[in-house]
Design a protein around this motif. Structure first.
Motif, PDB file in Angstrom:
ATOM      1  N   THR A 130     -19.039  11.701  -2.007  1.00 53.03           N
ATOM      2  CA  THR A 130     -18.781  10.992  -3.251  1.00 53.03           C
ATOM      3  C   THR A 130     -20.001  11.009  -4.149  1.00 53.03           C
ATOM      4  O   THR A 130     -21.118  10.820  -3.687  1.00 53.03           O
ATOM      5  N   VAL A 131     -19.767  11.246  -5.426  1.00 47.94           N
ATOM      6  CA  VAL A 131     -20.813  11.179  -6.435  1.00 47.94           C
ATOM      7  C   VAL A 131     -20.411  10.095  -7.431  1.00 47.94           C
ATOM      8  O   VAL A 131     -19.316  10.138  -7.993  1.00 47.94           O
ATOM      9  N   LEU A 135     -12.930   6.012   0.367  1.00 45.74           N
ATOM     10  CA  LEU A 135     -13.513   7.357   0.415  1.00 45.74           C
ATOM     11  C   LEU A 135     -14.478   7.489   1.588  1.00 45.74           C
ATOM     12  O   LEU A 135     -14.492   8.510   2.286  1.00 45.74           O
ATOM     13  N   GLN A 136     -15.280   6.464   1.802  1.00 44.00           N
ATOM     14  CA  GLN A 136     -16.235   6.498   2.909  1.00 44.00           C
ATOM     15  C   GLN A 136     -15.507   6.517   4.248  1.00 44.00           C
ATOM     16  O   GLN A 136     -15.926   7.207   5.169  1.00 44.00           O
ATOM     17  N   ALA A 137     -14.426   5.762   4.372  1.00 44.57           N
ATOM     18  CA  ALA A 137     -13.642   5.759   5.609  1.00 44.57           C
ATOM     19  C   ALA A 137     -13.064   7.142   5.887  1.00 44.57           C
ATOM     20  O   ALA A 137     -12.939   7.558   7.039  1.00 44.57           O
ATOM     21  N   MET A 166      -3.917   7.802  -4.807  1.00 45.67           N
ATOM     22  CA  MET A 166      -4.264   9.226  -4.742  1.00 45.67           C
ATOM     23  C   MET A 166      -5.044   9.569  -3.476  1.00 45.67           C
ATOM     24  O   MET A 166      -4.849  10.633  -2.898  1.00 45.67           O
ATOM     25  N   ILE A 167      -5.910   8.664  -3.054  1.00 41.70           N
ATOM     26  CA  ILE A 167      -6.683   8.899  -1.834  1.00 41.70           C
ATOM     27  C   ILE A 167      -5.741   9.041  -0.639  1.00 41.70           C
ATOM     28  O   ILE A 167      -5.950   9.873   0.233  1.00 41.70           O
ATOM     29  N   ARG A 168      -4.685   8.246  -0.621  1.00 38.15           N
ATOM     30  CA  ARG A 168      -3.725   8.304   0.484  1.00 38.15           C
ATOM     31  C   ARG A 168      -2.871   9.565   0.462  1.00 38.15           C
ATOM     32  O   ARG A 168      -2.513  10.092   1.511  1.00 38.15           O
ATOM     33  N   ARG A 169      -2.524  10.072  -0.728  1.00 44.75           N
ATOM     34  CA  ARG A 169      -1.543  11.160  -0.773  1.00 44.75           C
ATOM     35  C   ARG A 169      -2.081  12.545  -1.123  1.00 44.75           C
ATOM     36  O   ARG A 169      -1.399  13.530  -0.890  1.00 44.75           O
TER      37      ARG A 169
END
Length: 121
Positions: free
Chosen positions: A78-79, A71-73, A44-47
């Motif tokens: 972020t929580v 997420l940091q990259a 999901m992070i990628r798309r």
């Protein structure tokens, strides 16, 4: 309060994920996806396009560290929303992380999402 903010939720407990989704939507945010595993979250992070993420520390297929790193990259605010303490090694690597311990009142969660988003703008 969260108007226009797109949120990715990473949580393996269906009831908790549904509750988080309700909190975000009731605050006028948009849930773009709910990932129930590390592998699903990484996909999901990628798309997906999102502004912030709320994630549990321990998922059914392992610790969420690879997700946190992705997420940091991406510089995504972020929580952490977890039943446990943030491990010292994670705190050392990501001292800016907001870590909430379950359960948290909806208003506090919304406030921390907003605060995390403001830190990156």
């Amino acid at each position: 309060m969260l108007s226009g903010i797109r949120v990715l939720i990473v949580e393996d407990e269906p009831l908790v994920a549904a509750t988080l989704s309700d909190v975000v939507e009731n605050a006028e945010g948009e849930v773009v996806g709910i990932a129930h595993s590390v592998s699903e979250a990484r996909q999901m992070i990628r798309r997906l396009s999102f502004d912030t993420a709320v994630l549990d520390l321990n998922l059914t297929d392992g610790e969420v560290t690879p997700v946190l790193e992705a997420l940091q990259a991406r510089k995504a605010p972020t929580v952490i929303y977890s039943g446990g303490e943030l491990p010292a090694r994670v705190r050392e690597r990501h001292p800016e992380l907001v870590a909430l311990r379950k359960p948290v009142l909806p208003g506090r969660l919304v406030a921390e999402i907003l605060r995390a988003c403001r830190k990156t703008t």
